[in-house]
Design an enzyme around this catalytic site. Structure first.
Site, PDB file in Angstrom:
ATOM      1  N   ASP A 130      97.951  10.070 -22.007  1.00 22.26           N
ATOM      2  CA  ASP A 130      97.089   8.910 -22.266  1.00 22.26           C
ATOM      3  C   ASP A 130      97.381   8.357 -23.658  1.00 22.26           C
ATOM      4  OD1 ASP A 130      94.214   8.157 -20.623  1.00 22.26           O
ATOM      5  OD2 ASP A 130      94.480   7.273 -22.623  1.00 22.26           O
ATOM      6  N   LYS A 152      97.401  -4.951  -8.869  1.00 16.88           N
ATOM      7  CA  LYS A 152      96.935  -3.912  -7.945  1.00 16.88           C
ATOM      8  C   LYS A 152      97.523  -4.106  -6.544  1.00 16.88           C
ATOM      9  CE  LYS A 152      94.568  -1.468 -10.824  1.00 16.88           C
ATOM     10  NZ  LYS A 152      94.873  -0.064 -11.123  1.00 16.88           N
ATOM     11  N   TYR A 190      94.987  -8.792 -12.792  1.00 14.91           N
ATOM     12  CA  TYR A 190      94.504  -7.506 -12.246  1.00 14.91           C
ATOM     13  C   TYR A 190      94.743  -7.467 -10.735  1.00 14.91           C
ATOM     14  CZ  TYR A 190      91.508  -3.443 -11.509  1.00 14.91           C
ATOM     15  OH  TYR A 190      91.044  -2.187 -11.171  1.00 14.91           O
TER      16      TYR A 190
HETATM   17  N1  LIG Z   1      86.208   1.692 -12.360  1.00 14.26           N
HETATM   18  C1  LIG Z   1      86.405   0.975 -11.272  1.00 14.26           C
HETATM   19  O1  LIG Z   1      85.467   0.402 -10.691  1.00 14.26           O
HETATM   20  C2  LIG Z   1      87.782   0.857 -10.670  1.00 14.26           C
HETATM   21  C3  LIG Z   1      87.896   0.234  -9.422  1.00 14.26           C
HETATM   22  C4  LIG Z   1      89.161   0.104  -8.843  1.00 14.26           C
HETATM   23  C5  LIG Z   1      90.283   0.601  -9.508  1.00 14.26           C
HETATM   24  N2  LIG Z   1      90.132   1.206 -10.716  1.00 14.26           N
HETATM   25  C6  LIG Z   1      91.341   1.688 -11.375  1.00 14.26           C
HETATM   26  O2  LIG Z   1      91.221   3.063 -11.697  1.00 14.26           O
HETATM   27  C7  LIG Z   1      91.983   3.338 -12.881  1.00 14.26           C
HETATM   28  C8  LIG Z   1      91.098   4.045 -13.892  1.00 14.26           C
HETATM   29  O3  LIG Z   1      90.058   3.166 -14.266  1.00 14.26           O
HETATM   30  P1  LIG Z   1      88.734   3.641 -14.994  1.00 14.26           P
HETATM   31  O4  LIG Z   1      87.649   2.818 -14.452  1.00 14.26           O
HETATM   32  O5  LIG Z   1      88.627   5.121 -14.959  1.00 14.26           O
HETATM   33  O6  LIG Z   1      89.039   3.086 -16.465  1.00 14.26           O
HETATM   34  P2  LIG Z   1      88.963   3.796 -17.900  1.00 14.26           P
HETATM   35  O7  LIG Z   1      89.117   2.700 -18.878  1.00 14.26           O
HETATM   36  O8  LIG Z   1      87.772   4.678 -17.980  1.00 14.26           O
HETATM   37  O9  LIG Z   1      90.271   4.723 -17.898  1.00 14.26           O
HETATM   38  C9  LIG Z   1      91.565   4.187 -17.975  1.00 14.26           C
HETATM   39  C10 LIG Z   1      92.451   5.146 -18.733  1.00 14.26           C
HETATM   40  O10 LIG Z   1      93.764   4.572 -18.829  1.00 14.26           O
HETATM   41  C11 LIG Z   1      94.221   4.744 -20.151  1.00 14.26           C
HETATM   42  N3  LIG Z   1      95.190   3.719 -20.528  1.00 14.26           N
HETATM   43  C12 LIG Z   1      94.983   2.391 -20.658  1.00 14.26           C
HETATM   44  N4  LIG Z   1      96.090   1.789 -21.134  1.00 14.26           N
HETATM   45  C13 LIG Z   1      97.026   2.762 -21.290  1.00 14.26           C
HETATM   46  C14 LIG Z   1      98.355   2.772 -21.775  1.00 14.26           C
HETATM   47  N5  LIG Z   1      98.955   1.634 -22.216  1.00 14.26           N
HETATM   48  N6  LIG Z   1      99.035   3.933 -21.798  1.00 14.26           N
HETATM   49  C15 LIG Z   1      98.426   5.082 -21.388  1.00 14.26           C
HETATM   50  N7  LIG Z   1      97.156   5.144 -20.955  1.00 14.26           N
HETATM   51  C16 LIG Z   1      96.466   3.990 -20.899  1.00 14.26           C
HETATM   52  C17 LIG Z   1      92.955   4.623 -21.005  1.00 14.26           C
HETATM   53  O11 LIG Z   1      93.119   5.143 -22.311  1.00 14.26           O
HETATM   54  C18 LIG Z   1      91.956   5.384 -20.161  1.00 14.26           C
HETATM   55  O12 LIG Z   1      91.940   6.752 -20.481  1.00 14.26           O
HETATM   56  C19 LIG Z   1      92.511   1.981 -13.373  1.00 14.26           C
HETATM   57  O13 LIG Z   1      93.844   1.830 -12.923  1.00 14.26           O
HETATM   58  C20 LIG Z   1      91.598   0.989 -12.694  1.00 14.26           C
HETATM   59  O14 LIG Z   1      92.229  -0.255 -12.495  1.00 14.26           O
HETATM   60  C21 LIG Z   1      88.913   1.343 -11.319  1.00 14.26           C
END
Ligand SMILES: NC(=O)c1ccc[n+]([C@@H]2O[C@H](COP(=O)([O-])OP(=O)(O)OC[C@H]3O[C@@H](n4cnc5c(N)ncnc54)[C@H](O)[C@@H]3O)[C@@H](O)[C@H]2O)c1
Length: 257
Positions: free
Chosen positions: A45, A167, A163
């Protein structure tokens, strides 16, 4: 509701899992679940502080984990991280690509920088990491790739053009690798979360207007928790999913039903 208490003892004994974007939110829940089920887990990360906390949490509950800094926007950082992760236990059996960002913005206000930041993190990063990990999986004729897509891979939301596009692209990347690498013993799939309570969605969850609209869209009547995603995602990384290849598994409380 899925909780941290749902788990299958020793399901991943002897497997090394790399969770990119595992410092918090969905990735962190997946890393914790994999470790609890006996995988050796590398969390990669860009957020060093949250990564250290996630690794510490796994270690203090008896799991095996280490953190390696990685910024998926930088090819050199990705290569370095994958080399180091591979050296730790000699291989990577499971790749979970979870890193992702998303920021709502009207299309007419968006510039190239906004577009690139999202598409490069969510999609190009998945290419860079999987491109670096897959050769060793091909060599061993074994590997599981799981990409964190979204309901937005299928249903567009206004003001989220990069986004949505990233995706949708991630799902097609998962499918392409399923076609191209299936004969090498590698499974490639995607997970499509709906609305999950994390840092990413915190501003939305605070908005009464948004929640009023959203609540009616989810037949199960609640927002998901990161643990709701950990089970389906780890299923795709398990032997039970040996014949699952090229799917996008929506985990959205029925939002797309
Ligand atoms: N939360 C939701 O409702 C939801 C819904 C659909 C999809 N997602 C997807 O699930 C995944 C996780 O989302 P989340 O909600 O847990 O978000 P979050 O922000 O809590 O976690 C995302 C993680 O990715 C890391 N990250 C971001 N940019 C980075 C980089 N350049 N290099 C390395 N690490 C990086 C961040 O530091 C963080 O730890 C994402 O891909 C998001 O698009 C989330």
């Amino acid at each position: 509701m899925a909780t941290a208490e749902n788990w299958i003892p020793n399901r991943f004994q002897g497997s090394v899992a790399l969770v990119v974007g595992g410092a918090q939110g969905i990735g962190r829940a997946i890393a914790a679940r994999l470790a609890r089920e006996a995988a050796d887990v590398v969390i990669a990360d860009v957020d060093r502080a949250m990564m250290a906390r996630a690794v510490e949490e796994i270690g203090s509950s008896g799991g095996s984990a280490r953190g390696i800094f990685c910024n998926v926007l930088q090819p050199r950082s990705v290569r370095k991280m994958v080399d180091e992760a591979t050296r730790w236990k000699g291989r990577i059996d499971i790749l979970m690509y979870v890193a992702g960002i998303g920021k709502a913005m009207p299309y007419l206000k968006m510039d190239e920088k906004d577009w690139d930041a999202t598409v490069d993190t969510n999609l190009k990063g998945a290419f860079l990491v999987s491109r670096a990990v897959v050769p060793q999986m091909v060599e061993r004729r074994r590997g599981k790739l799981v990409f964190m897509a979204s309901t937005n891979s299928w249903d567009a939301e206004a003001e989220l053009a990069p986004y949505n596009a990233s995706k949708a692209g991630l799902f097609l990347l998962a499918k392409t690798l399923a076609r191209e690498l299936g004969h090498c013993g590698i499974n490639s799939n995607a997970v499509g979360p709906g609305l999950i309570r994390t840092r990413l969605t915190a501003p939305l969850l605070k908005s009464r207007k948004f929640m009023k609209k959203y609540e009616n869209l989810i037949p199960l009547g609640r927002v998901g928790e990161p643990e709701d995603i950990a089970g389906p995602a780890t299923f795709l990384a398990s032997r039970d999913a040996d014949y699952v290849n090229g799917v996008l598994l929506f985990v959205d409380g029925g939002q797309l039903a």
